[in-house]
Design a protein around this motif. Structure first.
Motif, PDB file in Angstrom:
ATOM      1  N   LEU A 212     -15.637 -17.593 -18.369  1.00 13.30           N
ATOM      2  CA  LEU A 212     -16.663 -18.367 -19.059  1.00 13.30           C
ATOM      3  C   LEU A 212     -17.859 -17.507 -19.428  1.00 13.30           C
ATOM      4  O   LEU A 212     -18.444 -17.671 -20.496  1.00 13.30           O
ATOM      5  CB  LEU A 212     -17.121 -19.525 -18.180  1.00 13.30           C
ATOM      6  CG  LEU A 212     -16.077 -20.607 -17.954  1.00 13.30           C
ATOM      7  CD1 LEU A 212     -16.588 -21.641 -16.954  1.00 13.30           C
ATOM      8  CD2 LEU A 212     -15.738 -21.301 -19.269  1.00 13.30           C
ATOM      9  N   GLY A 213     -18.220 -16.572 -18.535  1.00 13.00           N
ATOM     10  CA  GLY A 213     -19.393 -15.741 -18.789  1.00 13.00           C
ATOM     11  C   GLY A 213     -20.640 -16.624 -18.868  1.00 13.00           C
ATOM     12  O   GLY A 213     -20.675 -17.720 -18.296  1.00 13.00           O
ATOM     13  N   GLY A 214     -21.668 -16.143 -19.565  1.00 13.57           N
ATOM     14  CA  GLY A 214     -22.858 -16.949 -19.806  1.00 13.57           C
ATOM     15  C   GLY A 214     -23.558 -17.382 -18.531  1.00 13.57           C
ATOM     16  O   GLY A 214     -23.580 -16.656 -17.543  1.00 13.57           O
ATOM     17  N   TRP A 215     -24.083 -18.603 -18.556  1.00 16.78           N
ATOM     18  CA  TRP A 215     -24.933 -19.028 -17.433  1.00 16.78           C
ATOM     19  C   TRP A 215     -24.130 -19.285 -16.168  1.00 16.78           C
ATOM     20  O   TRP A 215     -24.628 -19.111 -15.061  1.00 16.78           O
ATOM     21  CB  TRP A 215     -25.770 -20.251 -17.814  1.00 16.78           C
ATOM     22  CG  TRP A 215     -24.966 -21.486 -18.119  1.00 16.78           C
ATOM     23  CD1 TRP A 215     -24.512 -21.871 -19.339  1.00 16.78           C
ATOM     24  CD2 TRP A 215     -24.517 -22.466 -17.186  1.00 16.78           C
ATOM     25  NE1 TRP A 215     -23.790 -23.020 -19.225  1.00 16.78           N
ATOM     26  CE2 TRP A 215     -23.785 -23.424 -17.919  1.00 16.78           C
ATOM     27  CE3 TRP A 215     -24.658 -22.641 -15.812  1.00 16.78           C
ATOM     28  CZ2 TRP A 215     -23.183 -24.512 -17.311  1.00 16.78           C
ATOM     29  CZ3 TRP A 215     -24.056 -23.736 -15.212  1.00 16.78           C
ATOM     30  CH2 TRP A 215     -23.336 -24.660 -15.951  1.00 16.78           C
ATOM     31  N   VAL A 216     -22.856 -19.714 -16.311  1.00 12.20           N
ATOM     32  CA  VAL A 216     -22.034 -19.941 -15.112  1.00 12.20           C
ATOM     33  C   VAL A 216     -21.949 -18.640 -14.331  1.00 12.20           C
ATOM     34  O   VAL A 216     -22.199 -18.583 -13.121  1.00 12.20           O
ATOM     35  CB  VAL A 216     -20.609 -20.400 -15.506  1.00 12.20           C
ATOM     36  CG1 VAL A 216     -19.766 -20.592 -14.258  1.00 12.20           C
ATOM     37  CG2 VAL A 216     -20.660 -21.657 -16.331  1.00 12.20           C
ATOM     38  N   ASP A 217     -21.630 -17.570 -15.054  1.00 12.27           N
ATOM     39  CA  ASP A 217     -21.517 -16.253 -14.467  1.00 12.27           C
ATOM     40  C   ASP A 217     -22.831 -15.866 -13.789  1.00 12.27           C
ATOM     41  O   ASP A 217     -22.848 -15.386 -12.657  1.00 12.27           O
ATOM     42  CB  ASP A 217     -21.162 -15.264 -15.581  1.00 12.27           C
ATOM     43  CG  ASP A 217     -20.791 -13.910 -15.036  1.00 12.27           C
ATOM     44  OD1 ASP A 217     -20.489 -13.845 -13.842  1.00 12.27           O
ATOM     45  OD2 ASP A 217     -20.814 -12.950 -15.808  1.00 12.27           O
ATOM     46  N   GLN A 218     -23.934 -16.097 -14.491  1.00 10.04           N
ATOM     47  CA  GLN A 218     -25.248 -15.722 -13.964  1.00 10.04           C
ATOM     48  C   GLN A 218     -25.568 -16.468 -12.674  1.00 10.04           C
ATOM     49  O   GLN A 218     -25.933 -15.852 -11.676  1.00 10.04           O
ATOM     50  CB  GLN A 218     -26.329 -16.027 -15.016  1.00 10.04           C
ATOM     51  CG  GLN A 218     -26.344 -15.052 -16.169  1.00 10.04           C
ATOM     52  CD  GLN A 218     -26.644 -13.644 -15.711  1.00 10.04           C
ATOM     53  OE1 GLN A 218     -27.516 -13.421 -14.882  1.00 10.04           O
ATOM     54  NE2 GLN A 218     -25.897 -12.690 -16.230  1.00 10.04           N
ATOM     55  N   VAL A 219     -25.392 -17.795 -12.699  1.00  7.87           N
ATOM     56  CA  VAL A 219     -25.778 -18.608 -11.543  1.00  7.87           C
ATOM     57  C   VAL A 219     -24.930 -18.244 -10.325  1.00  7.87           C
ATOM     58  O   VAL A 219     -25.450 -17.921  -9.252  1.00  7.87           O
ATOM     59  CB  VAL A 219     -25.638 -20.108 -11.876  1.00  7.87           C
ATOM     60  CG1 VAL A 219     -25.771 -20.946 -10.612  1.00  7.87           C
ATOM     61  CG2 VAL A 219     -26.682 -20.509 -12.901  1.00  7.87           C
ATOM     62  N   VAL A 220     -23.607 -18.244 -10.518  1.00  5.87           N
ATOM     63  CA  VAL A 220     -22.736 -17.945  -9.382  1.00  5.87           C
ATOM     64  C   VAL A 220     -22.973 -16.506  -8.915  1.00  5.87           C
ATOM     65  O   VAL A 220     -23.069 -16.227  -7.713  1.00  5.87           O
ATOM     66  CB  VAL A 220     -21.245 -18.151  -9.751  1.00  5.87           C
ATOM     67  CG1 VAL A 220     -20.375 -17.930  -8.532  1.00  5.87           C
ATOM     68  CG2 VAL A 220     -21.021 -19.531 -10.304  1.00  5.87           C
ATOM     69  N   GLY A 221     -23.100 -15.604  -9.875  1.00  9.24           N
ATOM     70  CA  GLY A 221     -23.282 -14.189  -9.528  1.00  9.24           C
ATOM     71  C   GLY A 221     -24.542 -13.969  -8.708  1.00  9.24           C
ATOM     72  O   GLY A 221     -24.508 -13.294  -7.680  1.00  9.24           O
ATOM     73  N   ARG A 222     -25.662 -14.559  -9.147  1.00  4.10           N
ATOM     74  CA  ARG A 222     -26.920 -14.366  -8.417  1.00  4.10           C
ATOM     75  C   ARG A 222     -26.857 -14.981  -7.027  1.00  4.10           C
ATOM     76  O   ARG A 222     -27.320 -14.406  -6.052  1.00  4.10           O
ATOM     77  CB  ARG A 222     -28.075 -14.962  -9.201  1.00  4.10           C
ATOM     78  CG  ARG A 222     -28.441 -14.248 -10.502  1.00  4.10           C
ATOM     79  CD  ARG A 222     -28.998 -12.855 -10.255  1.00  4.10           C
ATOM     80  NE  ARG A 222     -27.946 -11.839 -10.158  1.00  4.10           N
ATOM     81  CZ  ARG A 222     -27.314 -11.318 -11.207  1.00  4.10           C
ATOM     82  NH1 ARG A 222     -27.638 -11.674 -12.409  1.00  4.10           N
ATOM     83  NH2 ARG A 222     -26.361 -10.427 -11.032  1.00  4.10           N
ATOM     84  N   THR A 223     -26.222 -16.173  -6.922  1.00  5.65           N
ATOM     85  CA  THR A 223     -26.098 -16.806  -5.613  1.00  5.65           C
ATOM     86  C   THR A 223     -25.318 -15.908  -4.666  1.00  5.65           C
ATOM     87  O   THR A 223     -25.713 -15.691  -3.514  1.00  5.65           O
ATOM     88  CB  THR A 223     -25.367 -18.159  -5.748  1.00  5.65           C
ATOM     89  OG1 THR A 223     -25.926 -18.859  -6.846  1.00  5.65           O
ATOM     90  CG2 THR A 223     -25.498 -18.975  -4.493  1.00  5.65           C
ATOM     91  N   VAL A 224     -24.211 -15.373  -5.179  1.00  2.00           N
ATOM     92  CA  VAL A 224     -23.385 -14.511  -4.345  1.00  2.00           C
ATOM     93  C   VAL A 224     -24.174 -13.264  -3.944  1.00  2.00           C
ATOM     94  O   VAL A 224     -24.114 -12.813  -2.798  1.00  2.00           O
ATOM     95  CB  VAL A 224     -22.094 -14.135  -5.102  1.00  2.00           C
ATOM     96  CG1 VAL A 224     -21.420 -12.940  -4.463  1.00  2.00           C
ATOM     97  CG2 VAL A 224     -21.150 -15.313  -5.125  1.00  2.00           C
ATOM     98  N   ASP A 225     -24.947 -12.701  -4.875  1.00  5.43           N
ATOM     99  CA  ASP A 225     -25.772 -11.540  -4.545  1.00  5.43           C
ATOM    100  C   ASP A 225     -26.675 -11.832  -3.357  1.00  5.43           C
ATOM    101  O   ASP A 225     -26.777 -11.030  -2.431  1.00  5.43           O
ATOM    102  CB  ASP A 225     -26.650 -11.158  -5.754  1.00  5.43           C
ATOM    103  CG  ASP A 225     -25.866 -10.354  -6.764  1.00  5.43           C
ATOM    104  OD1 ASP A 225     -24.721  -9.979  -6.435  1.00  5.43           O
ATOM    105  OD2 ASP A 225     -26.377 -10.124  -7.870  1.00  5.43           O
ATOM    106  N   ALA A 226     -27.327 -13.010  -3.407  1.00  5.56           N
ATOM    107  CA  ALA A 226     -28.244 -13.361  -2.324  1.00  5.56           C
ATOM    108  C   ALA A 226     -27.487 -13.538  -1.013  1.00  5.56           C
ATOM    109  O   ALA A 226     -27.913 -13.057   0.039  1.00  5.56           O
ATOM    110  CB  ALA A 226     -28.997 -14.637  -2.671  1.00  5.56           C
ATOM    111  N   LEU A 227     -26.320 -14.198  -1.083  1.00  3.06           N
ATOM    112  CA  LEU A 227     -25.539 -14.421   0.141  1.00  3.06           C
ATOM    113  C   LEU A 227     -25.068 -13.086   0.723  1.00  3.06           C
ATOM    114  O   LEU A 227     -25.005 -12.901   1.929  1.00  3.06           O
ATOM    115  CB  LEU A 227     -24.335 -15.318  -0.140  1.00  3.06           C
ATOM    116  CG  LEU A 227     -24.652 -16.793  -0.391  1.00  3.06           C
ATOM    117  CD1 LEU A 227     -23.386 -17.552  -0.735  1.00  3.06           C
ATOM    118  CD2 LEU A 227     -25.305 -17.408   0.839  1.00  3.06           C
ATOM    119  N   MET A 228     -24.734 -12.149  -0.172  1.00  2.96           N
ATOM    120  CA  MET A 228     -24.209 -10.865   0.313  1.00  2.96           C
ATOM    121  C   MET A 228     -25.301  -9.962   0.856  1.00  2.96           C
ATOM    122  O   MET A 228     -25.016  -8.941   1.460  1.00  2.96           O
ATOM    123  CB  MET A 228     -23.458 -10.153  -0.811  1.00  2.96           C
ATOM    124  CG  MET A 228     -22.084 -10.732  -1.013  1.00  2.96           C
ATOM    125  SD  MET A 228     -21.183  -9.872  -2.304  1.00  2.96           S
ATOM    126  CE  MET A 228     -20.759  -8.364  -1.484  1.00  2.96           C
TER     127      MET A 228
END
Lengths: 397, 334, 552
Positions: A212-228
């Motif tokens: 999908l890319g776009g905002w889905v990618d951004q939101v999930v990606g940033r959340t995962v970054d914080a969790l990691m």
């Protein structure tokens, strides 16, 4: 002080031996290119290797020379050497069998397989069998308590053993062999289930983000970054503390499975997304998109079949990581909860026995067996994964 | 502004943002506990009035957002709260927080242990970093040799073994069978440096084993990757000596990957330290953390968690910034 | 002057080279021999995988990792390079034998300035001092016509453009005034207008210093300009060797002849479309951007039924971006794309199945265009099922029909995976997949540029036949003017996201036209060995390559 001088002398001897070795090689072979172009570092390396081997042989000899009943500091070294040779032979035979039995593809696979990988596959198979058939293989139940506690492993009555309990019993009188076998089922099984949940969660999100890319990618990606950003073991300990306020006992084990799965799914997400992004830029995906295909077809029919190889290797690595983390949690006392038999807990419970190693090596063996069981499986899986990665990278050239 | 400076500032801000996100995650996790601190301190049998009193005292009747910023402010000013183990009902009701003779604060509890942990990590890094870099570069240079294969098997085995297995193996050989080092690291404040080092050596060696194996493998991979570059082939085809190829052509470009490897593994130490400290009863922050987890001592768990995550983020940030600085493309823009 | 009078510099005798692949040693070079005299330039040509580079490196006594010399001998000026010790070889490399790599951008160390890398060989080999080598380097930069020769050496590689880097690398190879230079495809990665400049520079400097060279390339026209003699390799075997003019005029071997013959394919001109005909696809005043970066400015052209429009331009000119706008992958900011007079929605998500079906795409890299995990039958079958609703036996029959049309035997290919096909076969499957949708319009994005010449010609013939049979319209994106000449009816020339010139092919290949078109056309090497000399004489060195582009 004398130890340092001894070490220094040994180094000088090795250094000289290296020089002599190269010089002799040059003279004897008539200056063949191999010896002519050999750097001194390589020659020294050979000498050092020979010295280490000699020390091993000498220690092995010492382990037999010390009479029984006396403290034997070489006992465990002997076991390690025996184990090493035994495993090597088993792996060799297994590979030999694999080369002549099975389908064409599997035989071809075995033909080019290094010994480490065949060792890995063999061990993984053995563990799988143990885990599946644990109730049939274990002589007693995992929670069964006997009157005789602290029976020494080895089954030799003169040393405090009992033939009924070949690996002895623990402090409250449970059979260690049975608990080790059940441990395969509990520890490995729980780690396996956790990894699968992590893969379903992280894999799905990763491929979705990649496609999908776009905002889905951004939101999930940033959340995962914080969790990691919180180390896995630390995060797990924090969440288990929270969870322990809600549930106890086996409920906590289940909670731990989900906590570990969520934490690990962030790592899976990263990989799945990276693999997915690499595939999504391929022209065949563009062709499918332009054809008007839906998201489901894109992910399951176009992307997933191309992601299986890296995901499989990653599954091995993630399994090892989860398995080790869960074992560590259990070792710290907050992982798999009793009464389930579990290797990490067993190590923690029996660790004090190690201090008897000098006088009664058999007693010290029990906690090491449980810890060794953990190490053996992860080593085996890693060997297989290493081989798989090596193979797939080799094909690129 | 110089583009490198811009990127570095961006990364620093991103790091800060991550830290903020992490603090929110920790706060939310802790606040999802059933009941609250007051209930936890007083136990199930407390009267509703007593609970309400403590809630007011601790500001628990405030909305969550207010409490979060209050907590964050406290954390930033070093006020990590008071441990449950120290704070019992009596101390809360009997003495007010300002009286000075009150319970030991979390900060006071953590400070000496933090120092001990840093000492352990420092000793480990001093041994592990030079050793693993040397071994990794050697393995890359002599790849596919007997040495490389042996090192590969050995390091893979070390990486795969749980820390406590390695720890007990070392105890077995170096403390029990050959009593060279102590198996318990009972260090205390004011201990002479030599003695302290001696007692720290065994846990440090355990961590060294784990970290060295990992670091060595990563260094090897980075160097091999580098040696396959066309510019290394070009240097060889210019007839330059192997030593000069490595020092002049490979090393400047290897800096970024090697810095990354070191930082990643130092970050890994943070996790490793927890288990190893427990095995050797080393009075560090990891052991405190595990004890607090078992006792459900929330303020301590929360503070330790934030410290671990902070260190982890800081190390990754450092790796990021250093590898940006070592990149000639960014240092010398078009 | 007779070349045979000069002393022999390099002699390779019956060399066999093997490469390791998955624990096995496979042959790369099977018994090749070559002799190179002082000051002579030998062209090594062959298709990809012919072993040209391996042989070139072997002439330096060097093999890459995983490659070994099985037997044979390499002698450089009396020194046996195979038996020589590492130190002896190091003493020759860089000093008397130099190497110019294919990708200068990757072969310069990113961590050091150009001049520091330039002086390394002379200083390390104790040929000259560092300051002398620096002055000499600047002088060489000047001779190679690099802009700002006094300063350019003090830049880092990433601060210098590709064509300039390639010349700087040639200068570096010259730093010790070697007796021999190996040029390994030095211009393959460059655009035509840049290539010509590098070619001129290389030829000039090699002649000035009377250096012997081995020039490796797959491009016949290039090698014709550079080499005194040409040697043709095919899959590690020697095919033929002769003087350049002899080889061009009368090739002996069938394989060599076939290489030469490729250039002869040309379609007859079609009558012009009716003035009032509705074009199949009409691109009108398109402006588009990637994020904030504008890439297309007011692009317009029409594609009529049954005709081929070639869109030409160098990398970065916006050819492929135009294709992305037409397919709807990159919605345009302004303008409209019409299909048979009807405007298409800008975003492909908003187009319906019929609209999607009408515009099909064939890709440059057949490797990435076909899903490696799907058998051919499924790859072609999916659009049949998706658009035509055919299933089961009917679908399979239709797939067989399509395979027949692209000249692949259905029984043999329907169950194969893409990895089991050759490059040309993969490209044919890509064509079949496009045909399966039964479109009226196909975009061909550099479909032949990754293929060897013979195979590419086969693909072009197939596309031409399909067009004649089905009345298809093609938008043919390419940078290769020979291909344009072979297949196009109309030509659109693009530069920096704008249409510079457009018109029927016949007009485009005849002056006068836009200076850029002129430059582009004149920069394409021709088979004539005097082409470069003539061109330089006619235009002067100032009016070729980047220098000429900058003047526009």
């Amino acid at each position: 002080m004398s130890a340092w001088i001894g070490l220094l002398i040994a180094l000088v001897v090795i250094a000289t031996a290296g020089w002599v070795f190269r010089f002799a090689g040059q003279t004897v072979t008539g200056n063949k290119p191999y010896f002519r172009d050999m750097s001194y570092g390589v020659a020294f390396g050979f000498a050092l290797g020979v010295a280490l081997l000699a020390w091993l042989v000498w220690s092995y000899y010492r382990s037999w020379a010390i009479p029984a009943g006396q403290p034997n500091p070489y006992f465990f070294l002997r076991i390690a050497i025996h184990g090493f040779i035994l495993f090597a032979i088993a792996a060799f035979l297994f590979r030999l069998i694999g080369r002549y039995v099975g389908t064409g593809t599997s035989r071809k696979l075995f033909r080019s397989m290094p010994l480490t990988a065949s060792f890995g596959i063999l061990i993984v198979l053995v563990y799988a069998l143990l885990a599946i058939f644990a109730p049939m293989l274990a002589p007693y139940g995992q929670e069964q308590v006997f009157a005789q506690a602290n029976v020494v492993p080895g089954g030799d009555p003169t040393l405090g053993g009992n033939p009924d309990f070949p690996l002895g019993t623990d402090q409250i009188g449970r059979d260690i062999l049975s608990r080790l076998i059940y441990g395969a089922r509990n520890t490995v099984g729980i780690a396996f289930v956790t990894t699968i949940i992590a893969f379903l969660l992280g894999g799905t999100l990763g491929f979705l983000a990649a496609t999908l890319g776009g905002w889905v990618d951004q939101v999930v990606g940033r959340t995962v970054d914080a969790l990691m950003a919180i180390p896995a073991l630390i995060f797990a300990l924090l969440l288990i503390t929270v969870a322990s306020a809600w549930v106890q006992g086996s409920g906590l084990t289940v909670a731990m499975i989900f906590i570990m799965a969520v934490i690990d799914s962030t790592r899976v997400f990263r990989l799945a997304r990276a693999v997915g992004v690499n595939i999504v830029v391929m022209d065949y995906i563009e062709a499918a998109k332009l054809r008007g295909e839906g998201l489901g077809y894109l992910i399951f029919r176009e992307i997933l079949p191309n992601a299986t190889a890296p995901l499989l290797a990653e599954f091995g690595l993630r399994f090892c990581f989860v398995f080790l983390t869960i074992s560590s949690l259990s070792f710290l006392g907050v992982g798999i909860q009793p009464p389930l038999a579990d290797w990490g807990t067993m190590v923690r419970d029996m660790a004090p026995f190690i201090n008897y190693a000098q006088f009664a090596p058999q007693i010290a063996a029990a906690p090491l067996l449980a810890a060794g069981a953990i190490a053996l499986l992860t080593v085996a899986v890693n060997f297989v994964v290493d081989w798989m990665l090596h193979k797939s990278s080799g094909l690129k050239e | 502004m110089h583009p490198v400076l811009k990127i570095v500032i961006q990364r620093l801000l991103l790091g800060l943002l991550t830290l903020l996100a992490v603090s929110i995650i920790i706060f939310v996790a802790v606040n999802s506990l059933p009941g609250d601190f007051a209930q936890a301190i007083l136990g199930q049998s407390a009267t509703p009035e007593a609970v309400a009193a403590i809630r007011r005292d601790l500001g628990l009747d405030q909305p969550a957002v207010t409490r979060y910023f209050q907590w964050l402010g406290d954390m930033l000013t070093g006020n990590l709260g008071i441990s449950f183990a120290q704070a019992n009902f009596a101390s809360f009701v009997g003495t007010s927080a300002e009286s000075g003779s009150g319970p030991v604060t979390v900060a006071q509890q953590i400070a000496p242990r933090f120092e001990n942990t840093m000492f352990l990590a420092g000793v480990t890094a001093v041994i592990a970093v030079p050793m693993s870099l040397t071994l990794g570069i050697l393995a890359a240079l002599f790849r596919n040799s007997v040495f490389d294969r042996t090192a590969n098997i050995a390091s893979l085995s070390a990486v795969s073994s749980p820390e406590f297995f390695l720890a007990y193996i070392l105890i077995l050989f170096l403390a029990v069978l050959h009593p060279i080092l102590p198996s318990l690291s009972n260090i205390y404040e004011g201990m002479p440096f030599g003695e302290r080092l001696y007692r720290t050596l065994l846990p440090a060696l355990t961590l060294t084993l784990v970290v060295t194996a990992q670091m060595m493998r990563m260094t090897r991979a980075a160097i091999i990757n580098l040696l396959a570059s066309p510019y290394i082939e070009m240097a060889r085809l210019k007839g330059i000596s192997p030593m000069r190829v490595i020092v002049k052509h490979a090393l400047p470009n290897a800096l970024a990957p090697i810095i990354n490897v070191i930082a990643l593994n130092l970050a890994y130490l943070i996790t490793g330290v927890v288990v190893v400290e427990v095995v050797f009863v080393y009075p560090g922050i990891g052991q405190l953390f595990v004890d607090s987890v078992k006792n459900r001592d929330i303020p301590v768990v929360q503070a330790c968690c934030l410290i671990f995550a902070g260190a982890y983020i800081l190390l990754n940030l450092m790796a990021d910034v250093l590898s940006i600085l070592s990149n000639p493309r960014l240092r010398h823009p078009k | 002057m007779s070349e045979t009078d000069k002393p022999v510099l390099v002699e390779i005798k019956d060399i066999w080279i093997e490469g390791r692949s998955d624990e096995e040693w496979l042959p790369i070079i099977n018994g090749a021999s070559l002799t190179l005299r002082k000051g002579e330039v030998l062209g090594l040509i062959g298709e990809s995988g012919a072993g040209k580079s391996t042989l070139g490196l072997a002439a330096m006594g060097y093999t890459r990792d995983g490659v070994r010399i099985k037997s044979g001998s390499v002698t450089f000026d009396g020194v046996d390079l195979i038996a020589a010790s590492a130190a002896t070889k190091r003493d020759l490399l860089g000093k008397r034998i130099a190497y110019v790599a294919q990708s200068a951008a990757a072969s310069f160390n990113p961590a050091h300035k150009l001049i520091d890398q330039h002086v390394e060989a002379p200083v390390q080999h104790h040929v000259t001092s560092k300051s002398e080598a620096t002055d000499d380097g600047i002088e060489l930069y000047r001779r190679l016509r690099l802009p700002n020769p006094d300063e350019i050496g003090f830049r880092y590689p990433h601060q210098v453009s590709g064509g300039q880097l390639q010349r700087a690398m040639t200068a570096m190879a010259m730093s010790c005034r070697p007796d021999l230079i190996i040029f390994d495809e030095p211009t393959t990665a460059l655009d035509v207008t840049t290539q010509i400049e590098v070619l001129a520079a290389i030829r000039d400097i090699v002649e000035q210093f009377d250096t012997a060279a081995i020039y490796i390339t797959h491009d016949l026209a290039v090698v014709a300009q550079m080499a005194d003699r040409i040697k043709v390799l095919l899959k590690g075997d020697e095919v033929e060797e002769a003087d350049t003019r002899v080889m061009l005029e009368s090739p002996k071997d069938d394989y060599t002849k076939s290489l030469w013959a490729v250039r002869s394919f040309e379609r007859p001109a079609k009558p012009a479309p009716a003035v009032d005909a509705t074009p199949v696809v009409s691109v009108q005043n398109i402006t588009a951007a990637y994020g904030k970066l504008p890439v297309l400015h007011d692009v317009s052209f029409d594609i009529h039924a049954g005709r081929t429009v070639a869109v030409v331009g160098e990398s970065g000119s916006g050819k492929s971006t135009t294709a992305r706008v037409i397919t709807g992958l990159l919605p345009q900011l302004e303008g409209v794309v019409e299909f048979k007079g009807e405007a298409l929605p800008a975003d492909y998500h908003k187009r319906d199945r019929m609209q999607l079906r009408q515009a099909q795409m064939i890709y440059q890299m057949a490797d990435t265009a076909l899903n490696p995990r799907k058998p051919i039958g499924e790859i072609i079958g999916r659009p049949v099922e998706f658009y035509m609703g055919l299933r089961g036996r009917k679908k399979r029959e239709r797939v067989r029909e399509l395979l027949n049309e692209i000249e692949l035997e259905p029984d043999q290919f329907i169950d194969r995976l893409p990895s089991e096909l050759s490059g040309g076969q993969k490209q044919r499957v890509g064509i079949a997949r496009a045909l399966a949708a039964e479109p009226e319009f196909i975009i061909c994005d550099e479909v032949t540029s990754a293929l060897d010449q013979l195979v590419a010609e086969g693909i072009l013939r197939l596309l031409a036949r399909l067009q004649d049979e089905r009345g298809l319209s093609y938008m043919f994106i390419t940078h290769d003017l020979a291909t344009v000449n072979a297949i196009a009816d109309e030509v659109v020339v693009m530069k920096d996201g704008r249409v510079v010139e457009q018109g029927p092919k016949a007009d485009m290949f005849r002056p006068p036209h836009h200076p850029y078109t002129d430059l582009l056309l004149s920069s394409v090497p021709e088979m004539d060995p005097d082409w470069l000399t003539d061109l330089l004489a006619e235009r002067g060195v100032e009016n070729i390559g980047d220098a000429a582009v900058d003047k526009m």
